[in-house]
Design a protein around this motif. Structure first.
Motif, PDB file in Angstrom:
ATOM      1  N   GLN A   1      -6.809   1.140   2.146  1.00  0.00           N
ATOM      2  CA  GLN A   1      -7.471  -0.156   2.342  1.00  0.00           C
ATOM      3  C   GLN A   1      -6.452  -1.223   2.729  1.00  0.00           C
ATOM      4  O   GLN A   1      -6.686  -2.020   3.633  1.00  0.00           O
TER       5      GLN A   1
ATOM      6  N   LEU B   1     -13.387  -1.898   5.768  1.00  0.00           N
ATOM      7  CA  LEU B   1     -12.552  -1.996   4.566  1.00  0.00           C
ATOM      8  C   LEU B   1     -13.207  -1.354   3.347  1.00  0.00           C
ATOM      9  O   LEU B   1     -12.514  -0.834   2.483  1.00  0.00           O
ATOM     10  N   LEU B   2     -14.512  -1.421   3.256  1.00  0.00           N
ATOM     11  CA  LEU B   2     -15.157  -0.949   2.040  1.00  0.00           C
ATOM     12  C   LEU B   2     -15.762   0.443   2.177  1.00  0.00           C
ATOM     13  O   LEU B   2     -16.043   1.096   1.179  1.00  0.00           O
TER      14      LEU B   2
ATOM     15  N   ALA C   1      -5.402  -0.807   6.175  1.00  0.00           N
ATOM     16  CA  ALA C   1      -6.463  -1.249   7.083  1.00  0.00           C
ATOM     17  C   ALA C   1      -6.459  -2.762   7.226  1.00  0.00           C
ATOM     18  O   ALA C   1      -6.570  -3.302   8.331  1.00  0.00           O
ATOM     19  N   VAL C   2      -6.307  -3.475   6.106  1.00  0.00           N
ATOM     20  CA  VAL C   2      -6.231  -4.942   6.163  1.00  0.00           C
ATOM     21  C   VAL C   2      -5.087  -5.351   7.077  1.00  0.00           C
ATOM     22  O   VAL C   2      -5.239  -6.191   7.975  1.00  0.00           O
TER      23      VAL C   2
ATOM     24  N   VAL D   1      -7.062   5.408  -2.093  1.00  0.00           N
ATOM     25  CA  VAL D   1      -8.101   4.501  -1.604  1.00  0.00           C
ATOM     26  C   VAL D   1      -7.519   3.109  -1.387  1.00  0.00           C
ATOM     27  O   VAL D   1      -7.645   2.516  -0.312  1.00  0.00           O
ATOM     28  N   LEU D   2      -6.823   2.603  -2.409  1.00  0.00           N
ATOM     29  CA  LEU D   2      -6.256   1.261  -2.294  1.00  0.00           C
ATOM     30  C   LEU D   2      -5.208   1.202  -1.191  1.00  0.00           C
ATOM     31  O   LEU D   2      -5.162   0.243  -0.415  1.00  0.00           O
TER      32      LEU D   2
ATOM     33  N   TYR E   1     -12.409  -1.266  13.772  1.00  0.00           N
ATOM     34  CA  TYR E   1     -12.908  -2.639  13.689  1.00  0.00           C
ATOM     35  C   TYR E   1     -13.261  -3.162  15.084  1.00  0.00           C
ATOM     36  O   TYR E   1     -14.311  -3.781  15.288  1.00  0.00           O
TER      37      TYR E   1
ATOM     38  N   ALA F   1     -12.315   2.962   5.252  1.00  0.00           N
ATOM     39  CA  ALA F   1     -10.957   3.119   4.715  1.00  0.00           C
ATOM     40  C   ALA F   1     -10.954   3.916   3.409  1.00  0.00           C
ATOM     41  O   ALA F   1     -10.186   4.868   3.275  1.00  0.00           O
ATOM     42  N   PRO F   2     -11.802   3.569   2.433  1.00  0.00           N
ATOM     43  CA  PRO F   2     -11.801   4.388   1.209  1.00  0.00           C
ATOM     44  C   PRO F   2     -12.173   5.841   1.477  1.00  0.00           C
ATOM     45  O   PRO F   2     -11.573   6.742   0.902  1.00  0.00           O
TER      46      PRO F   2
ATOM     47  N   ALA G   1      -7.865   1.860  11.600  1.00  0.00           N
ATOM     48  CA  ALA G   1      -8.758   0.820  11.096  1.00  0.00           C
ATOM     49  C   ALA G   1      -8.943  -0.276  12.129  1.00  0.00           C
ATOM     50  O   ALA G   1     -10.060  -0.773  12.339  1.00  0.00           O
TER      51      ALA G   1
ATOM     52  N   GLY H   1       0.827  -1.207   0.000  1.00  0.00           N
ATOM     53  CA  GLY H   1       0.000   0.000   0.000  1.00  0.00           C
ATOM     54  C   GLY H   1       0.859   1.254   0.000  1.00  0.00           C
ATOM     55  O   GLY H   1       0.592   2.229  -0.701  1.00  0.00           O
TER      56      GLY H   1
END
Lengths: 236, 234, 702
Positions: free
Chosen positions: C201, C69-70, C204-205, C197-198, C50, C73-74, C46, C24
């Protein structure tokens, strides 16, 4: 004996030879021109001579002494100074401070302020002394770079397109400056695209094309040389 | 009738004028060579013609209509295509991906690839290679192919020969002549004049922002160029 | 052998997380041109979000995951891109770096503000109820298996996106040649947005996957990212495959060090510092291409006048006198740090402001100054203070060596790594001997620091130490002014603007760079020693990387080129925190958040607040009468406060009004004069005697 001598200088970027066994001399008290189309290797040769780039083979001699392995600062202290095609002014400093930095490093460091002011006066830049260097129009900025190089009182002066961006009158004044520098005994090496300037001030002209010296001689001969024209127009 | 016309175009950077009223016109199917020494303002002419640099005076006409001040994107859609100096390709993208970037024109990837490979078969053989690993001539062909994918009416070429061997340059200009024969108006900026003059229908010499000589390329041009490049005659 | 396999499994699953986070980072760096120091902090936020959804509000796990995540985060990525990054896009690399440092500080402060750090928040690993999988002799937990699978899926997904879709090709095209990409219908802005955005994300993952393994702690989670930085540097911040490779190297190294490093007092810290050490080595080993293009807009370095410098140097002890007379004994200690931290902040001015070298380890060097003084000057020996300065300067010279190879964000990364190595390893060491010299640092706890003996006086009371620190800051500020006006200051700026020109004029790069690092480290060391004296006992935590970041941020806001940045930073760092602190403990984190928010406003005055203030204050300062009146009111306030006659808050308000009144008045007056066009002279404003001459001159010239 020539003051500056490059012997068989070769520089390669990857597989491409930017300079291929180039030899050149510059003598004290003379203006030596270096011309050629874009990408001929003129600025690369300046980098080699001033110590910013090591050649793959070949030597650079100053006063007969081999200086090929010396760094740029050492060469500057031996009396060499240069300007850059893509301006390298100290943009955050004023015009005067640009010259002062050089003066404090050069032979006139005892009287640095006086040395810098004298050069400003000689180039007619006194009125701009306190202006920030990055706000100058290109023509003036090039002149300031010349001034910064002059502050070191060089024996060898390398000028890379110093007159680009100047109008006809400024160019005329600049030609007079070059002649007076040569009269003081400086060896001037000049890269320039303004042919009328080159032809009017140079004592000798080297023509570089694709990393080779294709001709050298007095300007009058160079102007009539067919190989020189071919270099500029592309091979027939 | 001329397709592209510059009438009294003036241009400046930071208040310093580099073009002092340039008149130039290119008809469909014609190759016009714009020659001149370094720093004459040749590239600026192309920037004005492609809308990248707005002129400070004069007019740009496209098919007889005033196109002054139109944004580069809109000019591109109107059929003006600039192939910039230094090979307009993405070096770290493959040949295919370089062509894929041209799908913004509305044509499909297959169409673009097919016509590019038909015109330049060598690109088809190198389609998975990174553009940066192609030879200079092949990169220039890719740049041309990318330009042609827009199906241009006017093609502006900047220093096609830069850093290329004379034989390769000659071959490239043969292709350019072929493109012009299909009805495209081509304006070529060159410092190395010989190769382009073999295919040019018309030539102009630009010195210090002014067109000093204009006409059919013949033997008198050679003497002119000598004087402008080397300053012998005045 | 079984043990080795077990460590390998642990190492690989950690590596998987680093790979996800690192990729990322690479994505935002290459496509948007920003090295995001706050990347780990985004992952941390994140993880907290969560936890809030899945544990705090008991949402089902898939729903909580999807929301974070969807959606969150974006949205965060888009917000950062739009609000923070786009305004500084046209400024230099350094400004973009500062933005992400501000974001990092802000994220940590926000997390601490929302989620009380004193509450434990355990997160269970995924599929914790299922038995571990057996892979031959090794056991793999379901969480580890999921982690690895996610990394593989991320790798495959990124490859597909970048190589098989138009959007991904556009992103790569923008990296290659932004201008050309723009000509061919790609939108660099859109590519940048997608990258943000990616990138967020992926962070966050990574954050959610790593949180169960470590405590849910804002600072710790944000800094775990050092390992991901190392992975990204392996990929030279641009290659995804090498980033994955780097992640594997770091993950395995950490696991094996944890397993095989002998247990003694000296080495556990090495394990924690290993990723930072590896980062430093990787930075030095790989050649780094700077992103193309120079700073587009040069921010000038102001040249301070002699008069202004003397006023500043006199105002600092003056302010100290006011504080000493006004404040109660127990608030002298916190307010006293204004001047000590001011000295530390001043150390940024020659280094970052003049020479352009962004170093993030100045606070760590201040820590060294503090402990050297603490140990050598345990009885107030006056010679120990110069000794502390010299030791700090020597450490600074050491930092200069990597700095010769690194510049821009790489130098910032290198100094970050250096600070982390000090925090996690060197500062945790017990006393040890080198070449017969006993070296003691924080003694694995705290060090008592006393004041010095000066001119037969033993300075111990907070008031004395406050005055001492103020005098030191005043003198150091004068010294930096002299530096800027003198030869060395000119050389530093010259060096920054063009190394090639400096060298061809005969200047030595090595000497100048080592000298400026040593000098500024010496100043930081002095500041650290003074800071220690104020606090009386110091611990390593007070000098760690995160403690130093807000100081750096405020110095940037003040304007790194301005000598006044020292005093400004000290005041702006300490005073709001103290004032808000009186409202309640929750306000502490709020003030940290405010600093971060102020940093994010950098785009509006890139040359610093001080330059702006000077311009705004120049006209009222010429109005002697008004200035005098304001001075009298201020002096009155001081007198009343010193006598404890009136409520402190009220006086503060009056003082503030009196101080700003001249400026407001001057601004109003300026507005009145400038706007009237000549044809309305005598109509909208009274005709003045000089108007006639002005008009006749103007018409003559036309």
């Amino acid at each position: 004996m020539p003051l500056l001598r490059a012997e068989g200088v070769t520089v390669a970027f990857g597989g491409r030879r930017a300079l291929d066994s180039v030899s050149l001399t510059a003598e004290a008290g003379r203006v030596t021109g270096l011309i050629g189309p874009n990408g001929a290797g003129k600025s690369t040769l300046f980098d080699v001579v001033s110590g910013l780039r090591r050649p793959r083979t070949g030597r650079v001699r100053l006063d007969g002494r081999d200086i090929t392995r010396e760094g740029p600062a050492r060469r500057a202290r031996r009396g060499m100074s240069r300007t850059f095609q893509h301006l390298e002014l100290f943009g955050r400093l004023s015009v005067r401070d640009n010259l002062l930095v050089a003066a404090e490093l050069g032979p006139g460091r005892r009287h640095a302020a006086r040395t810098a002011d004298a050069v400003l006066d000689r180039l007619g830049l006194t009125a701009l002394a306190e202006d920030p260097a990055d706000a100058l129009p290109t023509g003036v900025a090039r002149l300031v770079e010349v001034g910064r190089a002059l502050v070191l009182r060089p024996r060898v002066l390398l000028l890379d397109e110093p007159a680009a961006g100047q109008d006809a009158e400024e160019t005329e004044r600049f030609a007079a400056l070059l002649r007076s520098l040569a009269a003081d005994g400086t060896a001037v090496l000049l890269v320039e695209h303004d042919m009328s300037l080159v032809m009017s001030v140079c004592d000798e002209v080297y023509v570089l094309d694709l990393g080779h010296v294709v001709a050298c001689g007095p300007p009058a001969l160079i102007q009539r040389d067919e190989t020189v024209l071919a270099a500029y127009l592309g091979e027939a | 009738m001329s397709l592209l016309e510059l009438a009294g175009v003036r241009a400046a950077y930071n208040g310093i004028t580099v073009l002092h009223g340039v008149d130039l016109s290119v008809a469909a199917g014609q190759v016009v060579a714009l020659l001149g020494p370094n720093g004459a303002g040749k590239t600026t002419v192309l920037k004005v013609a492609s809308g990248v640099h707005p002129p400070s005076g004069g007019r740009l006409l496209l098919g007889g209509r005033d196109a002054t001040g139109i944004r580069p994107g809109d000019l591109a859609r109107a059929g003006v295509c600039l192939v910039p100096e230094g090979r307009g390709v993405f070096p770290n993208l493959s040949v295919r991906d370089n062509l894929l970037m041209m799908t913004f024109t509305g044509r499909t990837r297959e169409e673009i690839e097919e016509s590019a490979y038909a015109r330049f078969p060598v690109l088809g053989r190198r389609r998975t290679q990174h553009a940066g690993t192609l030879s200079g001539g092949e990169q220039q062909m890719l740049a041309l192919a990318r330009g042609l994918a827009t199906d241009p009416a006017v093609l502006l070429l900047d220093e096609l020969s830069m850093g290329l061997a004379p034989l390769v340059v000659a071959e490239l200009y043969e292709r350019v002549a072929g493109i012009a024969r299909q009805g495209v108006a081509v304006l070529v900026v060159e410092q190395f004049a010989t190769a382009v003059l073999k295919i040019a229908d018309h030539a102009a010499v630009l010195v210090r922002g002014r067109v000093q000589w204009q006409g059919h390329p013949d033997s008198s041009l050679h003497a002119e160029l000598s004087s402008y490049y080397l300053g012998s005659a005045t | 052998m079984d043990q080795f396999l077990a460590f390998t499994v642990v190492g690989l699953s950690t590596a998987a997380i680093y790979a996800v986070i690192g990729s990322g980072l690479v994505l935002t760096h290459t496509t948007a041109g920003v090295f995001n120091f706050a990347h780990g902090a985004a992952g941390m936020l994140a993880a907290f979000a969560y936890w809030q959804l899945a544990v705090g509000w008991r949402w089902p796990v898939p729903l909580a995951l999807a929301a974070v995540l969807l959606v969150l985060a974006p949205a965060f990525g888009l917000l950062v891109e739009r609000v923070l990054m786009r305004p500084v896009q046209a400024l230099g690399e350094a400004e973009r770096l500062v933005m992400t440092v501000a974001l990092l500080t802000g994220c940590i402060a926000l997390a601490r503000w929302v989620w009380d750090p004193n509450t434990a928040r355990p997160l269970t690993p995924f599929f914790a109820d299922r038995p571990a999988l057996r892979l031959g002799p090794a056991a793999v937990t379901w969480h580890q298996a999921v982690t690895t699978a996610v990394a593989v899926a991320v790798a495959a997904g990124l490859w597909f996106l970048l190589h098989r879709t138009r959007a991904g090709t556009e992103m790569r095209a923008c990296v290659d040649d932004r201008a050309l990409a723009g000509l061919t219908g790609a939108d660099p802005l859109r590519a940048g947005r997608l990258a943000w955005v990616l990138g967020i994300q992926l962070a966050a993952v990574g954050g959610i996957l790593i949180a169960p393994a470590v405590a849910l702690d804002a600072q710790q989670l944000s800094l775990l990212i050092v390992s991901a930085y190392t992975a990204a540097v392996f990929g030279r911040l641009r290659s995804l495959p090498f980033t994955f490779l780097g992640a594997v190297v770091v993950g395995l190294l950490e696991a094996y060090l944890a397993g095989y490093l002998p247990q003694n007092d000296y080495l556990p810290g090495l394990r924690l510092a290993a990723p930072a050490l590896l980062l430093l080595l990787a930075l030095l080993a790989f050649p780094h291409r700077r992103l193309r293009g120079r700073d587009r807009r040069l921010v000038p370095v102001p040249l301070p006048g002699r008069r202004g410098a003397l006023i500043l140097a006199a105002a600092i002890p003056g302010l100290a006198l006011v504080l000493v007379t006004v404040l109660a004994e127990d608030s002298l200690v916190p307010y006293g740090t204004v001047f000590a931290l001011g000295v530390v902040a001043l150390s940024y001015v020659p280094l970052a402001g003049f020479a352009g070298q962004v170093s993030l380890c100045q606070m760590s060097i201040a820590g060294i100054g503090a402990v050297v003084w603490g140990h050598l000057g345990a009885h107030g020996e006056p010679w120990a203070l110069p000794a502390a300065v010299l030791v700090a300067a020597a450490v600074g010279a050491l930092v200069a060596v990597p700095a010769l190879r690194l510049s821009g964000i790489y130098l910032a990364l290198g100094t970050t790594a250096f600070a982390v190595i000090l925090d996690r390893w060197i500062f945790t060491l017990p006393a040890f001997d080198v070449l017969g010299v006993r070296i003691a640092l924080f003694d694995q706890g705290s060090v008592t620091v006393t004041g010095p003996d000066l001119f037969g006086l033993h300075l111990t009371s907070p008031a004395q130490l406050l005055l001492l620190a103020a005098v030191c800051l005043g003198l150091a500020s004068l010294g930096v002014v002299a530096l800027r006006r003198g030869r060395f200051g000119r050389r530093l700026i010259a060096l920054r603007d063009s190394e090639a020109a400096y060298a061809t004029l005969g200047g030595r790069l090595l000497g100048a760079k080592v000298a400026v690092f040593a000098l500024s480290a010496g100043i930081a060391g002095l500041g650290g020693a003074l800071y220690g004296m104020q606090l009386q006992t110091v611990t390593a935590d007070q000098f760690n990387l995160v403690a130093g970041l807000p100081l750096f941020l405020i110095a940037v806001i003040a304007g790194l080129g301005s000598v006044g940045a020292g005093l400004f930073t000290g005041v702006a760092f300490v005073v709001p925190t103290q004032l808000l602190g009186e409202l309640g403990t929750w306000a502490q984190d709020l003030s940290a958040l405010l600093i971060a928010l102020a940093g994010m406003g950098l785009a509006h005055s890139p040359s610093g607040v001080i330059t702006r203030l000077r311009a705004e204050w120049a006209p009222p300062a010429r109005d002697r009468l008004l200035l005098g009146a304001a001075g009298v009111v201020l002096a009155g306030c001081w007198l009343l406060a010193a006598l404890d006659a009136v409520n402190g808050w009220l006086l503060l308000a009056v003082a503030l009004v009196a101080a700003t009144a001249p400026r407001i008045r001057a601004a109003a007056r300026r507005q009145g004069t400038v706007e009237t066009p000549p044809e309305w002279w005598g109509v909208r404003r009274p005709w003045r005697p000089e108007d006639g001459e002005v008009l006749s001159r103007a018409t003559a010239a036309g």
